[in-house]
Design a protein around this motif. Structure first.
Motif, PDB file in Angstrom:
ATOM      1  N   THR A   1       1.598  23.497  11.052  1.00  9.45           N
ATOM      2  CA  THR A   1       2.146  24.490  11.963  1.00  9.45           C
ATOM      3  C   THR A   1       1.039  25.440  12.379  1.00  9.45           C
ATOM      4  O   THR A   1       0.373  26.037  11.520  1.00  9.45           O
ATOM      5  CB  THR A   1       3.288  25.274  11.311  1.00  9.45           C
ATOM      6  OG1 THR A   1       4.304  24.359  10.873  1.00  9.45           O
ATOM      7  CG2 THR A   1       3.892  26.267  12.282  1.00  9.45           C
ATOM      8  N   VAL A   2       0.844  25.560  13.693  1.00  8.04           N
ATOM      9  CA  VAL A   2      -0.195  26.432  14.224  1.00  8.04           C
ATOM     10  C   VAL A   2       0.487  27.587  14.950  1.00  8.04           C
ATOM     11  O   VAL A   2       1.217  27.378  15.925  1.00  8.04           O
ATOM     12  CB  VAL A   2      -1.133  25.673  15.177  1.00  8.04           C
ATOM     13  CG1 VAL A   2      -2.264  26.581  15.637  1.00  8.04           C
ATOM     14  CG2 VAL A   2      -1.689  24.426  14.496  1.00  8.04           C
TER      15      VAL A   2
ATOM     16  N   VAL B   1       0.858  -1.180   0.000  1.00 10.11           N
ATOM     17  CA  VAL B   1       0.000   0.000   0.000  1.00 10.11           C
ATOM     18  C   VAL B   1       0.894   1.229   0.000  1.00 10.11           C
ATOM     19  O   VAL B   1       1.841   1.317   0.776  1.00 10.11           O
ATOM     20  CB  VAL B   1      -0.920   0.023   1.235  1.00 10.11           C
ATOM     21  CG1 VAL B   1      -1.728   1.313   1.274  1.00 10.11           C
ATOM     22  CG2 VAL B   1      -1.849  -1.186   1.231  1.00 10.11           C
ATOM     23  N   GLN B   2       0.587   2.165  -0.859  1.00  8.65           N
ATOM     24  CA  GLN B   2       1.299   3.442  -0.873  1.00  8.65           C
ATOM     25  C   GLN B   2       0.356   4.518  -0.342  1.00  8.65           C
ATOM     26  O   GLN B   2      -0.812   4.578  -0.732  1.00  8.65           O
ATOM     27  CB  GLN B   2       1.758   3.804  -2.280  1.00  8.65           C
ATOM     28  CG  GLN B   2       2.841   2.900  -2.834  1.00  8.65           C
ATOM     29  CD  GLN B   2       2.290   1.594  -3.389  1.00  8.65           C
ATOM     30  OE1 GLN B   2       1.255   1.576  -4.044  1.00  8.65           O
ATOM     31  NE2 GLN B   2       2.977   0.496  -3.123  1.00  8.65           N
ATOM     32  N   LEU B   3       0.879   5.361   0.539  1.00  6.41           N
ATOM     33  CA  LEU B   3       0.076   6.403   1.179  1.00  6.41           C
ATOM     34  C   LEU B   3       0.694   7.767   0.905  1.00  6.41           C
ATOM     35  O   LEU B   3       1.903   7.938   1.071  1.00  6.41           O
ATOM     36  CB  LEU B   3       0.014   6.161   2.688  1.00  6.41           C
ATOM     37  CG  LEU B   3      -0.513   4.803   3.134  1.00  6.41           C
ATOM     38  CD1 LEU B   3      -0.364   4.643   4.653  1.00  6.41           C
ATOM     39  CD2 LEU B   3      -1.952   4.614   2.725  1.00  6.41           C
ATOM     40  N   VAL B   4      -0.144   8.711   0.524  1.00  8.22           N
ATOM     41  CA  VAL B   4       0.329  10.066   0.247  1.00  8.22           C
ATOM     42  C   VAL B   4      -0.569  11.056   0.969  1.00  8.22           C
ATOM     43  O   VAL B   4      -1.768  11.151   0.674  1.00  8.22           O
ATOM     44  CB  VAL B   4       0.341  10.371  -1.259  1.00  8.22           C
ATOM     45  CG1 VAL B   4       0.816  11.808  -1.493  1.00  8.22           C
ATOM     46  CG2 VAL B   4       1.226   9.383  -2.005  1.00  8.22           C
ATOM     47  N   GLU B   5       0.024  11.796   1.903  1.00  6.70           N
ATOM     48  CA  GLU B   5      -0.733  12.800   2.651  1.00  6.70           C
ATOM     49  C   GLU B   5      -0.669  14.153   1.947  1.00  6.70           C
ATOM     50  O   GLU B   5       0.296  14.445   1.229  1.00  6.70           O
ATOM     51  CB  GLU B   5      -0.169  12.983   4.071  1.00  6.70           C
ATOM     52  CG  GLU B   5      -0.129  11.739   4.919  1.00  6.70           C
ATOM     53  CD  GLU B   5       1.237  11.094   4.931  1.00  6.70           C
ATOM     54  OE1 GLU B   5       1.566  10.415   5.915  1.00  6.70           O
ATOM     55  OE2 GLU B   5       1.981  11.295   3.952  1.00  6.70           O
ATOM     56  N   SER B   6      -1.671  14.958   2.204  1.00  8.08           N
ATOM     57  CA  SER B   6      -1.689  16.331   1.710  1.00  8.08           C
ATOM     58  C   SER B   6      -2.576  17.163   2.622  1.00  8.08           C
ATOM     59  O   SER B   6      -3.320  16.620   3.439  1.00  8.08           O
ATOM     60  CB  SER B   6      -2.202  16.397   0.266  1.00  8.08           C
ATOM     61  OG  SER B   6      -3.530  15.895   0.195  1.00  8.08           O
ATOM     62  N   GLY B   7      -2.480  18.481   2.472  1.00  6.90           N
ATOM     63  CA  GLY B   7      -3.374  19.365   3.205  1.00  6.90           C
ATOM     64  C   GLY B   7      -2.749  20.088   4.376  1.00  6.90           C
ATOM     65  O   GLY B   7      -3.406  20.917   5.016  1.00  6.90           O
ATOM     66  N   GLY B   8      -1.497  19.791   4.689  1.00  6.56           N
ATOM     67  CA  GLY B   8      -0.845  20.486   5.789  1.00  6.56           C
ATOM     68  C   GLY B   8      -0.541  21.929   5.426  1.00  6.56           C
ATOM     69  O   GLY B   8      -0.704  22.349   4.273  1.00  6.56           O
ATOM     70  N   GLY B   9      -0.095  22.675   6.431  1.00  7.24           N
ATOM     71  CA  GLY B   9       0.250  24.069   6.177  1.00  7.24           C
ATOM     72  C   GLY B   9       0.334  24.860   7.452  1.00  7.24           C
ATOM     73  O   GLY B   9       0.374  24.294   8.552  1.00  7.24           O
ATOM     74  N   LEU B  10       0.344  26.175   7.282  1.00 14.22           N
ATOM     75  CA  LEU B  10       0.430  27.107   8.397  1.00 14.22           C
ATOM     76  C   LEU B  10      -0.960  27.696   8.656  1.00 14.22           C
ATOM     77  O   LEU B  10      -1.612  28.175   7.712  1.00 14.22           O
ATOM     78  CB  LEU B  10       1.429  28.213   8.077  1.00 14.22           C
ATOM     79  CG  LEU B  10       1.545  29.366   9.076  1.00 14.22           C
ATOM     80  CD1 LEU B  10       2.067  28.863  10.420  1.00 14.22           C
ATOM     81  CD2 LEU B  10       2.448  30.450   8.510  1.00 14.22           C
ATOM     82  N   VAL B  11      -1.382  27.656   9.899  1.00 11.31           N
ATOM     83  CA  VAL B  11      -2.704  28.185  10.254  1.00 11.31           C
ATOM     84  C   VAL B  11      -2.598  28.880  11.606  1.00 11.31           C
ATOM     85  O   VAL B  11      -1.764  28.506  12.437  1.00 11.31           O
ATOM     86  CB  VAL B  11      -3.749  27.047  10.283  1.00 11.31           C
ATOM     87  CG1 VAL B  11      -3.428  26.019  11.357  1.00 11.31           C
ATOM     88  CG2 VAL B  11      -5.156  27.578  10.444  1.00 11.31           C
TER      89      VAL B  11
END
Length: 119
Positions: A116-117, A2-12
């Motif tokens: 990052t918050v 299984v290959q997993l790819v995350e997305s959606g992170g950032g600075l908030v």
């Protein structure tokens, strides 16, 4: 495999929201337990939320995890974010039915996405 790819992170800013996604490819997604972990600098990787193959969603305080088996994707909706939520967030998978909280129980991992918050 299984290959997993995350997305959606950032600075908030504190109090804001983010939604992370984890897209899976490879063998049948619907038979895997899926989980989110996070790791802050100097800390151990810790369990955030998990779903068995038969679960659709779970709420863990300010965080809601959900899965869409038709899209081979899991999500982590994070609300009312705090500076202490700052970490690299990882998606993980294990073959089976039980949601386990130890990272050693998971076979497959994504590369992680930074959240990052700011205060």
């Amino acid at each position: 495999q299984v290959q997993l790819v995350e997305s959606g992170g950032g600075l908030v800013q504190a109090g804001g929201s983010l939604r992370l996604s984890c897209a899976a490819s490879g063998r049948s997604f619907s038979v895997y337990v899926m989980a989110w972990f996070r790791q802050a600098p100097g800390n151990e990787r810790e369990f955030v939320a998990g779903l068995s193959p038969s679960d659709v969603s779970t709420v863990q305080g300010r965080f809601t995890m959900s899965r869409d088996n038709a899209k081979n994707t899991v999500y982590l909706q994070m609300n009312s974010l705090k500076p202490e939520d700052t970490a690299v967030y990882y998606c993980a998978a294990r073959y089976g039915w039980s949601v386990l909280r130890m990272n050693s129980e998971y076979t497959y991992w994504g590369q992680g996405t930074q959240v990052t918050v700011s205060s």
